[in-house]
Design a protein around this motif. Structure first.
Motif, PDB file in Angstrom:
ATOM      1  N   GLY A 214      27.543  42.509  49.276  1.00  0.00           N
ATOM      2  CA  GLY A 214      28.423  41.450  48.281  1.00  0.00           C
ATOM      3  C   GLY A 214      29.738  41.244  48.259  1.00  0.00           C
ATOM      4  N   GLY A 215      30.901  40.853  47.590  1.00  0.00           N
ATOM      5  CA  GLY A 215      32.354  41.435  47.266  1.00  0.00           C
ATOM      6  C   GLY A 215      32.794  41.373  45.792  1.00  0.00           C
ATOM      7  N   PHE A 216      31.734  40.928  45.106  1.00  0.00           N
ATOM      8  CA  PHE A 216      31.606  40.407  43.351  1.00  0.00           C
ATOM      9  C   PHE A 216      31.776  42.129  43.098  1.00  0.00           C
ATOM     10  CE2 PHE A 216      30.278  39.789  39.012  1.00  0.00           C
ATOM     11  CZ  PHE A 216      31.218  38.994  38.690  1.00  0.00           C
ATOM     12  N   ARG A 217      32.755  42.714  42.264  1.00  0.00           N
ATOM     13  CA  ARG A 217      32.603  44.176  42.126  1.00  0.00           C
ATOM     14  C   ARG A 217      32.986  44.248  41.274  1.00  0.00           C
ATOM     15  NH1 ARG A 217      34.542  47.548  46.593  1.00  0.00           N
ATOM     16  NH2 ARG A 217      34.857  48.869  45.551  1.00  0.00           N
ATOM     17  N   TYR A 218      33.811  45.827  40.944  1.00  0.00           N
ATOM     18  CA  TYR A 218      34.369  46.456  39.505  1.00  0.00           C
ATOM     19  C   TYR A 218      35.562  46.762  39.849  1.00  0.00           C
ATOM     20  CZ  TYR A 218      36.065  48.871  35.506  1.00  0.00           C
ATOM     21  OH  TYR A 218      36.885  49.608  34.738  1.00  0.00           O
ATOM     22  N   HIS A 219      36.767  46.195  39.102  1.00  0.00           N
ATOM     23  CA  HIS A 219      37.583  46.757  39.544  1.00  0.00           C
ATOM     24  C   HIS A 219      38.022  47.303  38.476  1.00  0.00           C
ATOM     25  CE1 HIS A 219      38.104  44.096  43.208  1.00  0.00           C
ATOM     26  NE2 HIS A 219      37.601  42.764  42.327  1.00  0.00           N
ATOM     27  N   GLU A 220      38.526  48.722  38.893  1.00  0.00           N
ATOM     28  CA  GLU A 220      39.633  49.579  37.693  1.00  0.00           C
ATOM     29  C   GLU A 220      40.893  48.906  37.114  1.00  0.00           C
ATOM     30  OE1 GLU A 220      39.581  53.844  38.896  1.00  0.00           O
ATOM     31  OE2 GLU A 220      37.618  54.049  38.708  1.00  0.00           O
ATOM     32  N   GLY A 221      41.183  48.659  35.862  1.00  0.00           N
ATOM     33  CA  GLY A 221      42.366  48.409  35.676  1.00  0.00           C
ATOM     34  C   GLY A 221      43.226  48.197  34.270  1.00  0.00           C
ATOM     35  N   GLU A 222      43.608  47.429  33.429  1.00  0.00           N
ATOM     36  CA  GLU A 222      44.339  47.544  32.084  1.00  0.00           C
ATOM     37  C   GLU A 222      44.253  46.719  31.410  1.00  0.00           C
ATOM     38  OE1 GLU A 222      45.034  50.727  30.872  1.00  0.00           O
ATOM     39  OE2 GLU A 222      45.644  51.626  33.541  1.00  0.00           O
ATOM     40  N   ARG A 223      43.913  45.233  32.061  1.00  0.00           N
ATOM     41  CA  ARG A 223      43.465  44.068  31.144  1.00  0.00           C
ATOM     42  C   ARG A 223      43.311  43.763  30.911  1.00  0.00           C
ATOM     43  NH1 ARG A 223      46.134  38.850  33.722  1.00  0.00           N
ATOM     44  NH2 ARG A 223      47.761  39.739  34.684  1.00  0.00           N
ATOM     45  N   PRO A 224      42.510  43.791  29.404  1.00  0.00           N
ATOM     46  CA  PRO A 224      41.691  43.246  28.845  1.00  0.00           C
ATOM     47  C   PRO A 224      40.565  42.265  29.911  1.00  0.00           C
ATOM     48  CG  PRO A 224      43.415  42.695  27.562  1.00  0.00           C
ATOM     49  CD  PRO A 224      44.049  42.648  29.093  1.00  0.00           C
ATOM     50  N   LEU A 225      39.069  41.982  29.058  1.00  0.00           N
ATOM     51  CA  LEU A 225      38.525  41.919  30.110  1.00  0.00           C
ATOM     52  C   LEU A 225      38.019  40.696  29.436  1.00  0.00           C
ATOM     53  CD1 LEU A 225      36.031  44.794  31.384  1.00  0.00           C
ATOM     54  CD2 LEU A 225      38.154  43.487  32.306  1.00  0.00           C
ATOM     55  N   LEU A 226      37.523  40.010  30.107  1.00  0.00           N
ATOM     56  CA  LEU A 226      36.768  38.287  29.941  1.00  0.00           C
ATOM     57  C   LEU A 226      35.251  38.462  30.465  1.00  0.00           C
ATOM     58  CD1 LEU A 226      36.139  35.719  28.278  1.00  0.00           C
ATOM     59  CD2 LEU A 226      37.506  34.966  30.126  1.00  0.00           C
ATOM     60  N   CYS A 227      34.203  38.262  30.071  1.00  0.00           N
ATOM     61  CA  CYS A 227      33.424  38.557  31.001  1.00  0.00           C
ATOM     62  C   CYS A 227      32.129  37.625  29.879  1.00  0.00           C
ATOM     63  CB  CYS A 227      32.227  39.743  30.738  1.00  0.00           C
ATOM     64  SG  CYS A 227      33.350  41.163  31.693  1.00  0.00           S
ATOM     65  N   VAL A 228      31.581  36.339  31.491  1.00  0.00           N
ATOM     66  CA  VAL A 228      30.993  35.007  31.315  1.00  0.00           C
ATOM     67  C   VAL A 228      29.696  34.853  31.936  1.00  0.00           C
ATOM     68  CG1 VAL A 228      30.929  32.731  31.450  1.00  0.00           C
ATOM     69  CG2 VAL A 228      33.184  33.801  30.692  1.00  0.00           C
ATOM     70  N   ALA A 229      28.390  35.192  31.314  1.00  0.00           N
ATOM     71  CA  ALA A 229      27.892  35.654  32.012  1.00  0.00           C
ATOM     72  C   ALA A 229      26.759  34.210  31.576  1.00  0.00           C
ATOM     73  CB  ALA A 229      26.904  36.518  31.418  1.00  0.00           C
TER      74      ALA A 229
END
Length: 364
Positions: A214-229
């Motif tokens: 699968g291509g859904f994966r965590y990406h490192e970065g500086e942006r604030p995270l919005l996580c919707v489950a």
């Protein structure tokens, strides 16, 4: 490269397929998709639904020409399409030789862990909420994965369970336990695998494991995270947040969880632990859609998209991760596209086998 979005004929001309990092070419029969040829040639090509609904088989066309069976813009942006990305399950060869680059299978630009196929044993089954179990398995081989990815599980010797079922890893990778994997499994009435799993204590049962995919994966970065489950879409979101903690970066995060009732909210202790360890502001927003009248629930009611609509103006700078039922994902994407750049908008549409069968019938 030929990358028209809609098929004009019923079959391609056939040819041969080469996957970068795999030493052999496999033949492609007339009318056969790239994914079909890869699976028949025993290449461990990431895939789940086979009908263009999940996006797991996204790959990059390096050589040759293909024609697409249907519109794939739900999973491949116009920029990605221009760069050669396609869905293998919807791609028919239009040249004698086709070469693709697949995440996790060789190629110098690929950073995804390579999948393994191995025997496994169910080591623990723990109830989490009504109709939801934590499934822990022990593996015969070591595993590397990235939070957000999935594994495929089968139960050899049990009628109806030879076809793989896909489940997301429910925790961040643990280098100290590379032979262990954890999943959250929702009981799907009539679903062969979950009916089997929920019918008895399956601790000690032997299964087969393949992953990560699968291509859904965590990406490192500086942006604030919005996580919707939504529902057990919390599993990969939880893993992504845990992996973000290991980054050591301080950034704000908002976790929005949709459930029917208070009883359906689960992993609250794990969410509290994430909030305690988070470096930055961490907001947890549970939203209930079917909470009984007269309950003492003081939180939000409705759907997660109601909340997203309220705060949409503040989301432009975020990196978004959405995971759950297709309806929730599609509604959320409608709200977020145009606000959050495509490269920071990540999602996984959870499909049970009934949804896949319906999509296949509509595509036929």
């Amino acid at each position: 490269m030929t990358r028209s979005l809609f098929a004009r004929r019923k079959s391609g001309r056939g040819g041969s397929l080469h996957v970068l990092g795999n030493g052999c070419a496999v033949p492609i029969a007339a009318g056969e998709t790239l994914l079909g040829a890869a699976v028949r040639g025993q290449i461990q090509f990431p895939h789940m639904c086979n009908v263009g609904e999940c996006g797991a088989c996204k790959c990059r066309l390096i050589k040759g020409h293909v024609r697409l069976k249907k519109d794939i813009s739900r999973h491949v942006t116009p920029a990605e399409l221009s760069a050669g990305f396609v869905l293998a399950c919807q791609s028919l060869a239009e040249s004698e030789e086709v070469a693709v680059e697949v995440p996790g299978i060789g190629g110098e630009r690929s950073a995804a862990p390579a999948p393994v196929s191995t025997d496994a044993t169910i080591t623990r089954v723990t109830p989490l909420a009504p109709g939801v179990l934590a499934l822990e398995v022990g593996l015969a081989a070591e595993l590397r994965y990235v939070a957000g990815q999935v594994a495929q599980l089968t139960v050899p010797g049990v009628p109806g369970l030879g076809e793989p079922r896909c489940y997301s890893f429910a925790e961040a990778p643990d280098r100290a336990s590379p032979r262990r994997a954890l999943f959250h499994v929702r009981h799907v009435p009539g679903g062969a695998f979950t009916e089997w799993l929920f019918a008895a204590d399956r601790t000690g049962a032997r299964i087969r494991f393949s992953g990560p995919h699968g291509g859904f994966r965590y990406h490192e970065g500086e942006r604030p995270l919005l996580c919707v489950a939504g529902g057990t879409g919390l599993a990969p979101i939880k893993a992504i947040l845990e992996q973000a903690i290991s980054d050591g970066r301080g950034r704000d995060a908002t976790l929005v969880v949709g459930a029917r009732t208070q009883k359906d909210l689960y992993a609250l202790d794990a969410i509290a632990s994430i909030r305690e360890r988070w470096r930055g502001r961490f907001a947890f927003v549970p939203v209930l859609s079917q909470e009984p009248e007269g309950s003492r629930w003081a939180g939000r009611e409705g759907h997660v998209t109601d909340y997203l609509r309220e705060v949409a103006a503040s989301l432009d700078a975020c990196a978004a991760y959405l995971c759950g039922p297709p309806g929730m994902i599609d509604a959320g994407l409608d709200l977020l596209r145009g606000r959050i750049p495509p490269e920071h908008l990540h999602y996984d549409r959870f499909l049970d086998r009934g949804s896949v069968a319906l999509a296949a019938s509509l595509a036929a």
